[in-house]
Design a protein around this motif. Structure first.
Motif, short mmCIF file in Angstrom:
data_model
loop_
_atom_site.label_atom_id
_atom_site.label_comp_id
_atom_site.label_asym_id
_atom_site.label_seq_id
_atom_site.Cartn_x
_atom_site.Cartn_y
_atom_site.Cartn_z
N SER A 109 -2.84 3.61 6.95
CA SER A 109 -1.35 4.62 7.07
C SER A 109 -1.71 5.53 6.26
CB SER A 109 0.07 3.99 6.30
OG SER A 109 -0.31 3.18 5.70
N ILE A 110 -2.05 4.92 4.42
CA ILE A 110 -2.07 5.69 3.26
C ILE A 110 -3.91 6.77 3.48
CG2 ILE A 110 -1.03 4.12 2.19
CD1 ILE A 110 -3.18 3.03 1.19
N ALA B 288 0.64 -1.03 0.41
CA ALA B 288 -0.07 -0.13 0.09
C ALA B 288 0.65 1.15 -0.05
CB ALA B 288 -1.00 0.40 1.20
N GLU B 289 2.40 1.37 0.73
CA GLU B 289 2.67 2.20 0.95
C GLU B 289 3.41 2.78 -0.13
OE1 GLU B 289 4.73 1.76 4.34
OE2 GLU B 289 3.01 1.73 5.40
N ALA C 265 -9.52 1.58 9.76
CA ALA C 265 -9.12 2.33 8.89
C ALA C 265 -10.23 3.63 9.22
CB ALA C 265 -9.31 1.98 7.72
N PRO C 266 -10.26 4.39 9.52
CA PRO C 266 -11.30 5.72 9.92
C PRO C 266 -11.11 6.90 8.60
CG PRO C 266 -9.71 6.09 11.37
CD PRO C 266 -9.32 4.68 10.74
N LYS C 267 -10.16 6.56 7.80
CA LYS C 267 -9.71 7.98 6.66
C LYS C 267 -10.23 6.97 5.14
CE LYS C 267 -6.80 10.77 8.77
NZ LYS C 267 -5.41 11.45 8.73
N ARG D 119 -0.84 6.04 -6.62
CA ARG D 119 -2.15 5.49 -7.28
C ARG D 119 -2.97 4.99 -5.50
NH1 ARG D 119 2.40 1.79 -9.08
NH2 ARG D 119 2.14 2.23 -11.44
N MET D 120 -3.78 4.42 -5.96
CA MET D 120 -4.57 4.44 -5.34
C MET D 120 -4.92 2.70 -4.93
SD MET D 120 -8.71 7.13 -6.05
CE MET D 120 -8.04 6.86 -7.45
N VAL D 121 -4.71 2.70 -3.81
CA VAL D 121 -5.15 1.21 -3.21
C VAL D 121 -6.40 0.65 -3.17
CG1 VAL D 121 -3.66 -0.57 -1.83
CG2 VAL D 121 -2.93 0.83 -2.69
#
Length: 318
Positions: free
Chosen positions: A175-176, A35-36, A229-231, A43-45
């Motif tokens: 984290s992303i 992901a990182e 993953a609140p965001k 890119r979006m994951v």
């Protein structure tokens, strides 16, 4: 079969209710690095869950409860997300359908191959492309995805494995931030038998009719959205057999879990009609007969709609 509505079972800790797979930390690290890496490249994951979950009836499992899911929606959606520029973590049931190879389900591979002798002691394998439609194009797409490292497959088999790996994925992608999407297309069991209540050995039919008491599976969507993953941009799926309650149940899920969208569909029409429900809207996606004849898939429309919504979601967060 009876299902217990024990509230403790519905909200209990995963570690208390379900045994974690031994490789969960290794997989978490791999997903976080994936992901990182791709987020750093702009890119979006998307984390796609796909296939059904197996619920054992015995500790030394001979019998288990399953559902009809083949993983078709998840596998096809993965291809369309890749085409839209996403990197994909594909959390899928063992032996369920897989991106690209899903197009050849039901074809016996050996019937498509011939063994030809080019010289003494040397043989080559030849593919009959008439028996594998569009194989050159499909193979090109797959190899491009593979060489760019855009697809990370992660397998699960049992309900317990799925729940722990989904939690690990959510923590890995946190984290992303808003670049992460969760596309929760897996058909997850609502009921399970706790290990402490499960017989160790095969249930004997000679003991007579079987009565099973099952508990409710913890609703993992709530902690995923609120804590892990609140965001992230989170999409759940709602499948019903009764069309009259479909939108009501989709709205209820949105209000309960506070995520971004529900893809609502009815069992009999799920390949040609869905409704994407958000807090402020609902949009019907329909596959016309002419489109179906041209091998257009409803997942292409779903992914186009949701990838656009995800971009808007990211822009609002900036």
């Amino acid at each position: 079969m009876m299902a217990s509505c024990d509230p403790a079972a519905a909200t209990g800790s995963l570690s208390e209710e379900f045994a974690a797979p031994a490789h969960v930390e290794e997989v978490r690290s791999a997903m976080a690095a994936f992901a990182e890496q791709h987020a750093a490249l702009g890119r979006m994951v998307v984390l796609i869950t796909s296939g059904g979950t197996k619920v054992p009836l015995e500790s030394r499992t001979v019998r288990f409860l399953d559902n009809f899911s083949s993983g078709r929606r998840g596998a096809s959606s993965a291809e369309y997300f890749l085409a839209h520029g996403y990197a994909v973590i594909f959390l899928h049931r063992h032996r369920s359908l897989y991106p690209y190879t899903r197009l050849y389900t039901g074809i016996n591979l050996l019937d498509c191959l011939t063994l030809d002798t080019v010289q003494v002691g040397t043989k080559i394998v030849t593919v009959d492309q008439t028996k594998l439609p569009n194989i050159t194009e499909v193979l090109n797409r797959f190899q491009a995805v593979k060489s760019a490292g855009l697809l990370l497959p992660v397998e699960f088999s049992t309900l317990s494995e799925y729940l722990h790996l989904l939690k690990a994925a959510a923590q890995a992608l946190s984290s992303i931030g808003s670049k992460a999407m969760f596309y929760l297309a897996a058909a997850v069991s609502d009921f399970y038998i706790p290990a402490s209540e499960m017989p160790e050995h095969k249930i004997q039919s000679s003991n007579g009719p079987l009565q099973i008491s099952m508990k409710m599976v913890p609703k993992i969507l709530k902690p995923l959205v609120k804590d892990w993953a609140p965001k992230a941009f989170v999409i759940s799926f709602k499948l019903e057999t009764d069309p009259s309650i479909l939108l009501e149940r989709a709205r209820f899920a949105l209000n309960t879990y506070k995520h971004q969208a529900v893809v609502a569909n009815v069992l009999d029409t799920r390949h040609g009609y869905v409704v994407i429900v958000t807090k402020d809207s609902q949009e019907e996606l329909v596959l016309a007969d002419e489109e179906a004849q041209k091998d257009v898939e409803i997942e292409e429309k779903i992914v186009k709609n949701l990838s656009h919504a995800h971009t808007q979601f990211i822009n609002q967060k900036c």
